[in-house]
Design a protein around this motif. Structure first.
Motif, PDB file in Angstrom:
ATOM      1  N   ASN A  83       0.811  -1.222   0.000  1.00 21.76           N
ATOM      2  CA  ASN A  83       0.000   0.000   0.000  1.00 21.76           C
ATOM      3  C   ASN A  83       0.841   1.266   0.000  1.00 21.76           C
ATOM      4  O   ASN A  83       0.312   2.364   0.148  1.00 21.76           O
ATOM      5  CB  ASN A  83      -0.914   0.008   1.239  1.00 21.76           C
ATOM      6  CG  ASN A  83      -1.797  -1.216   1.279  1.00 21.76           C
ATOM      7  OD1 ASN A  83      -2.408  -1.577   0.290  1.00 21.76           O
ATOM      8  ND2 ASN A  83      -1.823  -1.898   2.427  1.00 21.76           N
ATOM      9  N   ASP A  84       2.165   1.109  -0.108  1.00 25.48           N
ATOM     10  CA  ASP A  84       3.060   2.265   0.008  1.00 25.48           C
ATOM     11  C   ASP A  84       3.199   2.980  -1.325  1.00 25.48           C
ATOM     12  O   ASP A  84       3.722   2.430  -2.287  1.00 25.48           O
ATOM     13  CB  ASP A  84       4.451   1.827   0.490  1.00 25.48           C
ATOM     14  CG  ASP A  84       4.449   1.425   1.937  1.00 25.48           C
ATOM     15  OD1 ASP A  84       3.340   1.263   2.482  1.00 25.48           O
ATOM     16  OD2 ASP A  84       5.531   1.258   2.510  1.00 25.48           O
ATOM     17  N   ASN A  85       2.750   4.215  -1.339  1.00 20.47           N
ATOM     18  CA  ASN A  85       2.816   4.984  -2.565  1.00 20.47           C
ATOM     19  C   ASN A  85       2.936   6.448  -2.203  1.00 20.47           C
ATOM     20  O   ASN A  85       1.961   7.046  -1.789  1.00 20.47           O
ATOM     21  CB  ASN A  85       1.537   4.727  -3.378  1.00 20.47           C
ATOM     22  CG  ASN A  85       1.715   5.122  -4.811  1.00 20.47           C
ATOM     23  OD1 ASN A  85       2.504   6.000  -5.117  1.00 20.47           O
ATOM     24  ND2 ASN A  85       0.980   4.480  -5.684  1.00 20.47           N
ATOM     25  N   PRO A  86       4.079   7.075  -2.304  1.00 20.06           N
ATOM     26  CA  PRO A  86       5.351   6.542  -2.772  1.00 20.06           C
ATOM     27  C   PRO A  86       5.989   5.568  -1.773  1.00 20.06           C
ATOM     28  O   PRO A  86       5.561   5.498  -0.631  1.00 20.06           O
ATOM     29  CB  PRO A  86       6.217   7.799  -2.917  1.00 20.06           C
ATOM     30  CG  PRO A  86       5.647   8.769  -1.938  1.00 20.06           C
ATOM     31  CD  PRO A  86       4.181   8.502  -1.915  1.00 20.06           C
ATOM     32  N   HIS A  87       7.013   4.871  -2.253  1.00 18.04           N
ATOM     33  CA  HIS A  87       7.711   3.920  -1.384  1.00 18.04           C
ATOM     34  C   HIS A  87       8.703   4.660  -0.504  1.00 18.04           C
ATOM     35  O   HIS A  87       9.256   5.691  -0.906  1.00 18.04           O
ATOM     36  CB  HIS A  87       8.451   2.904  -2.242  1.00 18.04           C
ATOM     37  CG  HIS A  87       9.706   3.474  -2.873  1.00 18.04           C
ATOM     38  ND1 HIS A  87      10.937   3.362  -2.278  1.00 18.04           N
ATOM     39  CD2 HIS A  87       9.918   4.175  -4.006  1.00 18.04           C
ATOM     40  CE1 HIS A  87      11.853   3.966  -3.031  1.00 18.04           C
ATOM     41  NE2 HIS A  87      11.258   4.467  -4.090  1.00 18.04           N
ATOM     42  N   TYR A  88       8.934   4.140   0.694  1.00 16.96           N
ATOM     43  CA  TYR A  88       9.913   4.763   1.594  1.00 16.96           C
ATOM     44  C   TYR A  88      11.010   3.774   1.988  1.00 16.96           C
ATOM     45  O   TYR A  88      11.410   3.722   3.137  1.00 16.96           O
ATOM     46  CB  TYR A  88       9.211   5.294   2.856  1.00 16.96           C
ATOM     47  CG  TYR A  88       8.217   6.405   2.617  1.00 16.96           C
ATOM     48  CD1 TYR A  88       8.436   7.353   1.622  1.00 16.96           C
ATOM     49  CD2 TYR A  88       7.077   6.525   3.394  1.00 16.96           C
ATOM     50  CE1 TYR A  88       7.532   8.378   1.404  1.00 16.96           C
ATOM     51  CE2 TYR A  88       6.167   7.555   3.189  1.00 16.96           C
ATOM     52  CZ  TYR A  88       6.400   8.478   2.186  1.00 16.96           C
ATOM     53  OH  TYR A  88       5.507   9.502   1.986  1.00 16.96           O
ATOM     54  N   LEU A  89      11.478   2.985   1.027  1.00 16.59           N
ATOM     55  CA  LEU A  89      12.522   2.008   1.375  1.00 16.59           C
ATOM     56  C   LEU A  89      13.804   2.681   1.847  1.00 16.59           C
ATOM     57  O   LEU A  89      14.504   2.170   2.696  1.00 16.59           O
ATOM     58  CB  LEU A  89      12.829   1.098   0.171  1.00 16.59           C
ATOM     59  CG  LEU A  89      12.044  -0.212   0.160  1.00 16.59           C
ATOM     60  CD1 LEU A  89      10.581   0.049  -0.085  1.00 16.59           C
ATOM     61  CD2 LEU A  89      12.588  -1.153  -0.900  1.00 16.59           C
ATOM     62  N   GLY A  90      14.111   3.838   1.268  1.00 11.80           N
ATOM     63  CA  GLY A  90      15.237   4.617   1.763  1.00 11.80           C
ATOM     64  C   GLY A  90      16.576   4.178   1.222  1.00 11.80           C
ATOM     65  O   GLY A  90      16.709   3.079   0.672  1.00 11.80           O
ATOM     66  N   ASN A  91      17.573   5.055   1.372  1.00 12.59           N
ATOM     67  CA  ASN A  91      18.910   4.714   0.871  1.00 12.59           C
ATOM     68  C   ASN A  91      20.024   5.129   1.816  1.00 12.59           C
ATOM     69  O   ASN A  91      21.181   4.965   1.513  1.00 12.59           O
ATOM     70  CB  ASN A  91      19.147   5.342  -0.511  1.00 12.59           C
ATOM     71  CG  ASN A  91      18.840   6.820  -0.519  1.00 12.59           C
ATOM     72  OD1 ASN A  91      18.941   7.483   0.510  1.00 12.59           O
ATOM     73  ND2 ASN A  91      18.452   7.337  -1.667  1.00 12.59           N
ATOM     74  N   LYS A  92      19.685   5.682   2.965  1.00 11.79           N
ATOM     75  CA  LYS A  92      20.738   6.137   3.882  1.00 11.79           C
ATOM     76  C   LYS A  92      20.241   5.983   5.306  1.00 11.79           C
ATOM     77  O   LYS A  92      19.086   6.309   5.580  1.00 11.79           O
ATOM     78  CB  LYS A  92      21.070   7.612   3.584  1.00 11.79           C
ATOM     79  CG  LYS A  92      22.022   8.276   4.568  1.00 11.79           C
ATOM     80  CD  LYS A  92      23.462   7.944   4.287  1.00 11.79           C
ATOM     81  CE  LYS A  92      24.345   8.066   5.522  1.00 11.79           C
ATOM     82  NZ  LYS A  92      24.412   9.377   6.088  1.00 11.79           N
ATOM     83  N   ARG A  93      21.117   5.445   6.187  1.00 14.51           N
ATOM     84  CA  ARG A  93      20.753   5.347   7.595  1.00 14.51           C
ATOM     85  C   ARG A  93      21.602   6.301   8.402  1.00 14.51           C
ATOM     86  O   ARG A  93      22.653   5.924   8.909  1.00 14.51           O
ATOM     87  CB  ARG A  93      20.989   3.928   8.116  1.00 14.51           C
ATOM     88  CG  ARG A  93      19.874   2.974   7.803  1.00 14.51           C
ATOM     89  CD  ARG A  93      20.140   1.603   8.375  1.00 14.51           C
ATOM     90  NE  ARG A  93      19.203   0.650   7.819  1.00 14.51           N
ATOM     91  CZ  ARG A  93      19.390  -0.657   7.802  1.00 14.51           C
ATOM     92  NH1 ARG A  93      20.493  -1.168   8.312  1.00 14.51           N
ATOM     93  NH2 ARG A  93      18.490  -1.449   7.272  1.00 14.51           N
ATOM     94  N   THR A  94      21.143   7.553   8.505  1.00 11.21           N
ATOM     95  CA  THR A  94      21.791   8.434   9.467  1.00 11.21           C
ATOM     96  C   THR A  94      21.180   8.144  10.831  1.00 11.21           C
ATOM     97  O   THR A  94      21.852   8.176  11.847  1.00 11.21           O
ATOM     98  CB  THR A  94      21.607   9.902   9.055  1.00 11.21           C
ATOM     99  OG1 THR A  94      22.187  10.068   7.767  1.00 11.21           O
ATOM    100  CG2 THR A  94      22.280  10.839  10.024  1.00 11.21           C
ATOM    101  N   GLY A  95      19.886   7.835  10.801  1.00 11.08           N
ATOM    102  CA  GLY A  95      19.207   7.338  11.996  1.00 11.08           C
ATOM    103  C   GLY A  95      18.858   5.875  11.772  1.00 11.08           C
ATOM    104  O   GLY A  95      19.100   5.338  10.701  1.00 11.08           O
ATOM    105  N   PRO A  96      18.272   5.221  12.788  1.00 15.60           N
ATOM    106  CA  PRO A  96      17.991   3.784  12.656  1.00 15.60           C
ATOM    107  C   PRO A  96      16.892   3.476  11.637  1.00 15.60           C
ATOM    108  O   PRO A  96      16.128   4.347  11.249  1.00 15.60           O
ATOM    109  CB  PRO A  96      17.547   3.389  14.064  1.00 15.60           C
ATOM    110  CG  PRO A  96      17.142   4.647  14.727  1.00 15.60           C
ATOM    111  CD  PRO A  96      17.941   5.744  14.115  1.00 15.60           C
TER     112      PRO A  96
END
Lengths: 181, 452
Positions: A83-96
Motif C-alpha cells: 500500500n506504500d505509494n510513494p515507497h519509503y525504502l530509503g537509501n541512507k541510515r543516518t538514523g535507525p
C-alpha cells in the motif's frame, strides 16, 4: 540503442513487476487509515526518507538490531509495502531503520522525541520538528506522523508481548546506567 | 563564426546554481555536526534541504553546465552555426525557471518522495519541455553539419539526449500506477540511469572533445570510444537493483544486477585507456596546461568511482557499506570528482575561447585546483573511513544506535571542513570566470604588460 534499452527495461523492470508478492490481490497487508495516510504525507514532506530506511534486510545484524526483547525482527518482505505509494525504502541510515518501529515506543515517547530529540536521546542529531507542534507542545501534524510510525512493521505478527518503552530503549537504559556508575 | 549566446547563458547560469547547490550542501554538512544549526523553521529543516542539494547540483549545476558545453562544441564539430540561437535562449530561460520553481517547491515540502525524481510533476514537465527544445536545437544543428563523419562526442551527446527521454518516461511512471517494492525497483532503475545514461555519456562526450583539443593531441582510439558507447548502452540499464541487495526483491534480480555491475569494467576500461592514451607522452602538460590537468584528474576520479561501483555491488561488502556514509562518498566521487572536474577543465578551455581573450588569472585557477582537490580528498576520505567504521559498528548488534551516531561525529566534522574548502574554491572559480566573461579587454592589457 532503443532495443538495448528496451531489453534491459523488460528484464529488470517489467518482468520483476510480475513478482507474486508485489501484487495487490495476493496481499493480506491491511490498508492505511486516513490518519496514517496523512502521516505518510508528513513523512514525505519532512524528508524522513533521507535519514531513515524502511528496509530490514535479510541480514542477521539488521534483524537482531531492530528486534525487541531478544527476539529478532523478521526481514521486510515485498507484500508489506503493497500500500506504500510513494515507497519509503530509503537509501541512507543516518538514523535507525524504521521498518519495525511500530509499537516499540509509546505515543508520548514519540512526541517528546520528535519535538526535542536530544532531550530524549542525548547524542542524537535528528531535526527537532518543532513546527509539527503548537507553542504549548500539543501536537498538530505530528499526531498523524506518530500514528503512521506506530503502524510500521505491524502487519507481520512477530513482536513479543511487552509494554512499549516510555523512556529509553532497553539497550540505551543499560548503557546510560553504566555511564552513571 | 560562432555566436555562442546560448552557450554563455547556460554556462553562467550553471555557475550560479553551483554556488547555491554547494552552499546548501555545506549547510547540510554543518547540520550533521551542529544539529541545532538553523532550527525552528520548517523550510530550513534537513529533510527539505537534502533533496534541494541533490537537485541543484545535478540538474542546476551539472546538467546546465553540460548543456552549455554541448551548445559550444556541437556547432564547432559540425562546422556550422547553432541551428537557432533564439530558441537556445528561450530554452535557457525555461530551464532556469524550472530550476527556480524547483527550489521553492522543495523548500515548501512539495516533493514526489522518490529519490532523484523529487520535483513535482509541473516542475518536472517544465524541465522536460526545455530538454526537448534543447534536443531539437542540437539535432537540427547536427543535420546541418558540413562534415559527413560524426566525431565520437556527437555520438555520446545524441545518446544522452535520447536516453534522457527514455529514462525520464520510465522513471516518472505515474505515482499510483505502481506501489511498494515495485515502485522502489523502478525508482532505482531511474536513479541509476540518471547517472549512467545522462551524466556519463554527456560528461564523456564533453571530455572526448576537450581533452584532445586542450592537449593538442589526437584521440588515442576511435574504435575504443565506440566500443565504450555500445557497452554503456547495453550494460548500464541492468544495474538498478544493486541498490536493493538483501532487500525485498527476488534473488535472481539482485544477482543479475551484480553481474552487470561487474561487467561495467568493460566500458570503464575502454574510456580510461582512451583518455590516458591520448595524453601519453604529454604528461608534462599536467603541470603546464590547466584544462588538461582538470580533465585527467577527472579521469582518475572516474576510474576510482567505477572501480568502487562494481565492487560495492558484491554481496560480500553490502552488509558493511550499504546505507552508510561510504555510499555518500561514492556519489560525490562520481559527481564532483569525475563529472565536475571534467566540467571545470572544459570551462577553463571554452570560456576564454568564446570571449576571444585569456583567462583572467592563472594563479587564481591554480588556487582553485589545489583547494578543490585538497578539500575534496579531505571530504571524501572522511566519508569512506567513517562509512566503513559506521557499517562495522552497525554489525555490533549490542551497540546502541545513538552510540554509532556519536562515534561518527569526527568524520562528519572532516566532511564539513572539506566541504567548506570546496565551496571556498568554487567562489574563487566563479569570480575568475565571471571576470573573464565581463572584465572585457581591460585586464588583457594588464596581462600584456611586461612582468616585473
Amino acid at each position: 540503442m532503443f532495443a538495448l534499452f528496451f531489453l534491459g527495461v523488460v528484464a529488470t523492470v517489467i518482468i520483476p513487476a510480475g513478482t507474486r508478492e508485489w501484487q495487490q490481490k495476493t496481499s493480506a497487508t491491511p490498508a492505511y487509515t486516513d490518519l496514517e495516510l496523512r502521516g505518510r504525507e508528513v513523512y514525505r514532506q519532512e524528508g524522513c526518507i533521507w535519514c531513515h530506511t524502511q528496509t530490514n534486510r535479510h541480514l542477521k545484524a539488521d534483524n537482531i538490531r531492530y528486534g525487541r526483547y531478544g527476539t529478532p525482527a523478521p526481514p521486510s518482505e515485498g507484500e508489506e509495502y503493497i500500500n506504500d505509494n510513494p515507497h519509503y525504502l530509503g537509501n541512507k541510515r543516518t538514523g535507525p531503520d524504521l521498518s519495525r518501529i511500530g509499537g516499540k515506543y509509546s505515543d508520548d515517547w514519540h512526541h517528546a522525541h520528535l519535538r526535542d530529540p536530544r532531550g530524549v536521546t542525548p547524542g542524537s542529531i535528528m531535526v527537532a520538528f518543532t513546527w509539527l507542534y503548537n507553542k504549548d507542545g500539543t501536537p498538530t501534524e505530528a499526531v498523524a506522523l506518530v500514528a503512521y510510525l506506530q503502524k510500521l512493521g505491524t502487519s507481520v505478527n512477530w513482536a513479543p508481548a511487552g509494554v512499549p518503552t516510555t523512556t529509553f530503549s532497553p539497550r540505551d537504559v543499560i548503557i546510560e546506567g553504566e555511564e552513571e556508575l | 563564426m560562432h555566436q555562442d549566446t546560448t552557450a554563455k547563458t547556460f554556462i553562467i547560469s550553471s555557475l550560479v546554481w553551483m554556488l547555491l547547490g554547494m552552499g546548501v550542501g555545506l549547510i547540510l554538512a554543518i547540520k550533521f555536526v551542529f544539529p541545532d544549526f538553523l532550527p525552528y523553521v520548517s523550510w530550513l529543516g534537513y529533510g527539505r534541504f537534502r533533496p534541494l542539494h541533490i537537485n541543484l547540483v545535478l540538474f542546476g549545476w551539472l546538467l546546465t553546465a553540460n548543456m552549455g558545453l554541448t551548445y559550444y562544441l556541437v556547432p564547432r564539430l559540425c562546422g556550422t552555426p547553432l541551428y537557432n540561437e533564439k530558441l537556445g535562449l528561450a530554452t535557457a530561460t525555461l530551464w532556469n525557471l524550472g530550476n527556480l520553481a524547483g527550489i521553492f517547491t522543495l523548500l515548501g515540502g512539495l516533493n514526489k518522495g522518490r529519490p532523484y525524481a523529487e520535483y513535482i510533476t509541473p516542475v518536472a514537465l517544465v524541465l522536460a519541455v526545455a530538454w526537448v527544445l534543447f534536443c531539437i536545437n542540437i539535432f537540427a544543428t547536427i543535420t546541418q553539419r558540413k562534415y559527413r563523419q560524426m566525431y565520437v562526442s556527437l555520438w555520446y551527446i545524441m545518446g544522452a539526449m535520447v536516453w534522457a527521454l527514455f529514462v525520464y518516461v520510465v522513471g516518472n511512471t505515474p505515482v499510483g500506477m505502481i506501489s511498494g517494492v515495485n515502485e522502489a525497483n523502478v525508482n532505482w532503475f531511474y536513479g541509476h540511469s540518471v547517472v549512467g545514461l545522462i551524466f556519463t555519456p554527456l560528461g564523456l562526450g564533453v571530455n572526448y572533445y576537450f581533452l584532445p583539443k586542450a592537449a593538442k593531441a589526437p584521440l588515442y582510439s576511435h574504435r575504443l570510444s565506440i566500443i565504450g558507447f555500445w557497452t554503456i548502452a547495453f550494460i548500464y540499464v541492468w544495474n538498478g537493483a544493486h541498490h536493493l541487495i538483501f532487500g525485498p526483491v527476488p534473488n535472481w534480480l539482485q544477482t543479475t544486477a551484480i553481474v552487470f555491475s561487474i561487467m561495467m569494467f568493460i566500458p570503464v576500461w575502454t574510456v580510461v585507456t582512451n583518455f590516458f592514451g591520448t595524453v601519453k607522452g604529454e604528461w608534462k602538460q599536467l603541470w603546464t596546461n590547466l584544462p588538461v590537468r582538470y580533465l585527467i584528474a577527472g579521469v582518475v576520479f572516474y576510474f576510482l568511482t567505477c572501480l568502487q561501483g562494481p565492487i560495492q555491488a558484491l554481496r560480500a561488502l553490502q552488509p558493511v557499506i550499504h546505507f552508510t556514509d561510504w555510499v555518500v562518498g561514492h556519489a560525490h566521487l562520481a559527481l564532483i570528482g569525475a563529472f565536475s572536474y571534467f566540467t571545470f577543465g572544459a570551462f577553463y578551455y571554452a570560456v576564454p575561447k568564446m570571449m576571444k581573450t585569456q583567462l583572467y588569472s592563472k594563479r587564481l585557477a591554480e588556487v582553485h585546483f589545489w583547494l578543490t582537490t585538497a578539500g575534496f580528498l579531505y571530504f571524501i576520505i572522511s566519508l569512506w573511513v567513517g562509512g566503513v567504521f559506521q557499517g562495522i559498528m552497525w554489525n555490533v548488534t549490542d551497540m546502541a544506535f545513538v552510540e554509532t551516531v556519536k562515534a561518527m561525529r569526527i568524520y562528519w566534522i572532516g566532511r564539513m571542513l572539506g566541504g567548506a574548502m570546496i565551496l571556498a574554491a568554487q567562489v574563487i572559480f566563479v569570480f575568475n570566470l565571471l571576470y573573464t566573461f565581463f572584465g572585457g579587454a581591460n585586464y588583457v592589457r594588464e596581462l600584456q604588460r611586461p612582468s616585473r
